[in-house]
Design a protein around this motif. Structure first.
Motif, short mmCIF file in Angstrom:
data_model
loop_
_atom_site.label_atom_id
_atom_site.label_comp_id
_atom_site.label_asym_id
_atom_site.label_seq_id
_atom_site.Cartn_x
_atom_site.Cartn_y
_atom_site.Cartn_z
N LYS B 45 0.78 -1.25 -0.10
CA LYS B 45 0.15 -0.09 0.03
C LYS B 45 0.76 1.32 0.05
N ILE B 46 0.51 2.04 -0.86
CA ILE B 46 1.41 3.37 -0.93
C ILE B 46 0.66 4.76 -0.68
N HIS B 47 1.12 5.79 -0.40
CA HIS B 47 0.47 7.00 -0.29
C HIS B 47 1.05 7.77 -1.42
N THR B 48 0.21 8.39 -2.00
CA THR B 48 0.62 9.41 -3.30
C THR B 48 -0.05 10.66 -3.08
N GLU B 49 0.59 11.69 -3.52
CA GLU B 49 -0.09 13.08 -3.11
C GLU B 49 0.95 14.13 -3.96
N LYS B 50 -0.12 15.02 -4.47
CA LYS B 50 0.26 16.11 -5.34
C LYS B 50 -0.16 17.31 -4.85
N PHE B 51 0.57 18.47 -5.11
CA PHE B 51 0.25 19.70 -4.43
C PHE B 51 0.05 21.00 -5.23
N ASP B 52 -0.64 21.96 -4.76
CA ASP B 52 -0.80 23.09 -5.39
C ASP B 52 0.08 24.03 -4.90
N SER B 53 0.63 23.81 -3.71
CA SER B 53 1.32 24.97 -3.18
C SER B 53 2.88 24.45 -2.78
N GLU B 54 3.83 25.20 -2.96
CA GLU B 54 5.15 24.81 -2.84
C GLU B 54 5.30 24.59 -1.26
N ALA B 55 4.96 25.56 -0.64
CA ALA B 55 5.04 25.44 0.85
C ALA B 55 4.43 24.15 1.56
N LYS B 56 3.27 23.84 1.09
CA LYS B 56 2.75 22.61 1.61
C LYS B 56 3.34 21.30 1.04
N ALA B 57 3.81 21.42 0.04
CA ALA B 57 4.56 20.21 -0.54
C ALA B 57 5.87 20.04 0.21
N MET B 58 6.44 20.91 0.73
CA MET B 58 7.68 20.86 1.51
C MET B 58 7.31 20.46 2.91
N GLU B 59 6.18 21.01 3.28
CA GLU B 59 5.69 20.89 4.76
C GLU B 59 5.37 19.41 5.12
N ALA B 60 4.72 18.82 3.87
CA ALA B 60 4.38 17.25 3.82
C ALA B 60 5.66 16.40 3.64
N LEU B 61 6.40 16.76 3.07
CA LEU B 61 7.79 16.07 3.00
C LEU B 61 8.62 16.18 4.44
N ASP B 62 8.73 17.24 5.02
CA ASP B 62 9.16 17.39 6.36
C ASP B 62 8.58 16.58 7.47
N THR B 63 7.01 16.32 7.25
CA THR B 63 6.47 15.79 8.27
C THR B 63 6.80 14.10 7.96
N ALA B 64 6.56 13.70 6.70
CA ALA B 64 6.77 12.28 6.54
C ALA B 64 8.34 12.01 6.90
N LEU B 65 9.42 12.95 6.79
CA LEU B 65 10.77 12.49 7.25
C LEU B 65 10.87 12.65 8.81
N SER B 66 10.17 13.54 9.41
CA SER B 66 10.26 13.44 10.67
C SER B 66 9.76 12.01 11.28
N GLN B 67 8.96 11.38 10.69
CA GLN B 67 8.40 10.23 11.12
C GLN B 67 9.22 8.98 10.57
N ASN B 68 10.49 9.41 10.09
CA ASN B 68 11.45 8.47 9.39
C ASN B 68 10.97 7.58 8.35
N ILE B 69 9.90 8.31 7.60
CA ILE B 69 9.39 7.51 6.19
C ILE B 69 10.15 8.30 5.10
N PRO B 70 11.11 7.34 4.47
CA PRO B 70 11.76 7.83 3.14
C PRO B 70 10.66 7.86 2.06
N VAL B 71 10.81 9.12 1.32
CA VAL B 71 9.88 9.58 0.40
C VAL B 71 10.41 9.80 -1.20
#
Lengths: 134, 301
Positions: B45-71
């Motif tokens: 099972k995978i999670h896929t996401e696209k973004f309209d905003s650059e800030a939100k895209a980087m925020e989502a990346l940081d959130t995943a990384l903070s949970q030790n998930i490679p993205v």
């Protein structure tokens, strides 16, 4: 491809051999292993040839800008390896609008906002853009 | 293995889709497809996401990384400043994995590199929101859940079946084995229809698509042969082993084709004979691939 046939043709052009490609080749018993390659003559030639064509075209455009036939926008677009359609997408404009900006007389009248946007896309300062070719 | 299960091998030639005025050729399936198929086939099972905003895209990346998930993410190669300049052009479907963040720089595992690299946030934002065709729109994905047991054998079988379909069945001339013959026909006409400079650039582009892009060499043919070998070992099906050897030989023919094409480019030779010979080499490869995928389809499971 056999292991002993994996080419190691180094090519310094624009750092190409800094990345070692992963090739798949067969050993004596026919089993596959992955092996690093510095590059291959045929591929190196294709890469350098494509780049030379780009650089040659860029030079021609530079000369045209200096002669006042084209605006610096045309030069920096090519320098950033962009096509008209790509630059238009970055600018949020139509292709014909960008093409108009290629005309030196139109370029001179562009407002600051548009110029700043171009600068951001090309990663240059306003003076670098405006003074190019003068 | 993933390349085979995800039905990665392909061929396509689109004379009317031009990049920098040069018609497009591809040796693999479209980007993103392999990952999608592999995870579907193996029940990951995978999670896929696209973004309209650059800030939100980087925020989502940081959130995943903070949970030790490679993205994993799709990026534009031009802005990946850790790559040598030779490879940096506007190709917006390059996959890479960000696996951490240190001192405000992102840690990257890029399939092009042997070692890991780092990239600054500004460059990564630009890469994730590169414009042109296609546009990644900050697309990122990560693994949510892996099933307890994975049925590789079924994945192998389904992947191979789909590959045979894609290579043999397209009713249009631009995809699959038929496209190899289409390209061969076009090459024969190059010296008649194009300027000598265009001729060498067109040929050069085929070589680049075959050898410079991607892994393994020979337009991914060796990678696919390696998959068939691995599949034979995993399933105990000897037919796949024999087919692997045959596909290696076809890969060698592709290498020979690239080598011959490069020689023509080097000599700046636009005489008809050499292009006709090159075209013949390619027609022969087309015939061999056609028969190969027919036989691969008939493998008994």
């Amino acid at each position: 491809m056999k292991l002993n046939e994996v080419p190691q043709d180094k090519e310094e052009f624009k750092g190409k051999s800094n990345v070692h490609k992963l090739l798949y080749a067969t050993g004596d018993d026919g089993s596959y292993t992955s092996v690093n390659s510095e590059g291959w003559e045929a591929e190196n030639l294709a890469t350098t040839q494509a780049w030379e064509a780009v650089l040659e075209e860029l030079k021609e455009t530079e000369a045209k800008v200096k002669r006042g036939e084209l605006s610096p926008i045309a030069y920096f677009m090519q320098k950033n390896l962009m096509e008209l359609s790509v630059l238009a997408r970055y600018m949020g404009k139509w292709k014909w609008q960008i093409k108009r900006h290629f005309k030196p007389e139109v370029f001179r009248k562009l407002d600051d906002k548009t110029l700043a946007k171009y600068c951001r896309i090309f990663g240059i300062t306003l003076s670098e853009l405006q003074d190019f070719g003068r | 293995m993933a390349f085979g299960i995800g039905a990665g091998i392909f061929f396509g030639h689109l004379p009317f889709v031009k990049v920098s005025g040069i018609p497009g050729t591809t040796f693999r399936i479209w980007p993103g497809y392999i990952f999608k198929r592999v995870t579907q086939r193996l029940g990951i099972k995978i999670h896929t996401e696209k973004f309209d905003s650059e800030a939100k895209a980087m925020e989502a990346l940081d959130t995943a990384l903070s949970q030790n998930i490679p993205v994993g993410m799709i990026t534009g190669v031009y802005y990946l400043d850790y790559l040598p300049e030779a490879f940096r052009f506007h190709f917006n479907a390059h996959n890479l994995v960000i696996y951490g963040k240190e001192n405000d720089r992102y840690l990257v595992s890029d399939p092009v590199l042997e070692a890991t690299a780092t990239i600054g946030p500004e460059a990564l934002v630009r890469a994730r929101f590169a414009r042109g065709m296609p546009e990644p729109k900050g697309k990122m994905y990560y693994i949510k859940e892996v099933p307890g047991s994975i049925d590789l054998a079924k994945g192998i079988k389904d992947g191979i079946k789909q590959t045979c379909f894609f290579m043999s069945s397209p009713p249009v001339p631009w995809f699959g084995v038929n496209a190899i013959h289409l390209l061969a026909k076009k090459i024969e006409q190059y010296p008649k229809k194009l300027t000598p400079r265009q001729c060498t650039l067109y040929l050069g582009n085929i070589i680049r698509m075959q050898e410079e892009i991607g892994t393994g060499g020979g337009g991914f043919r060796f990678l696919y042969a390696a998959f068939l070998q691995e599949a034979a070992q995993h399933t105990g099906n000897n037919e796949l082993g024999t087919l692997s050897e045959r596909y290696t030989a076809i890969g060698d023919q592709w290498r020979h084709f690239a080598y011959s094409a490069a020689r023509i480019c080097k000599a700046r030779n636009s005489d008809l004979v050499s292009y006709t010979e090159l075209s013949k080499l390619l027609h022969d490869i087309g015939d061999k691939e056609k028969q190969f995928f027919k036989d691969l389809k008939k493998v008994s499971w």
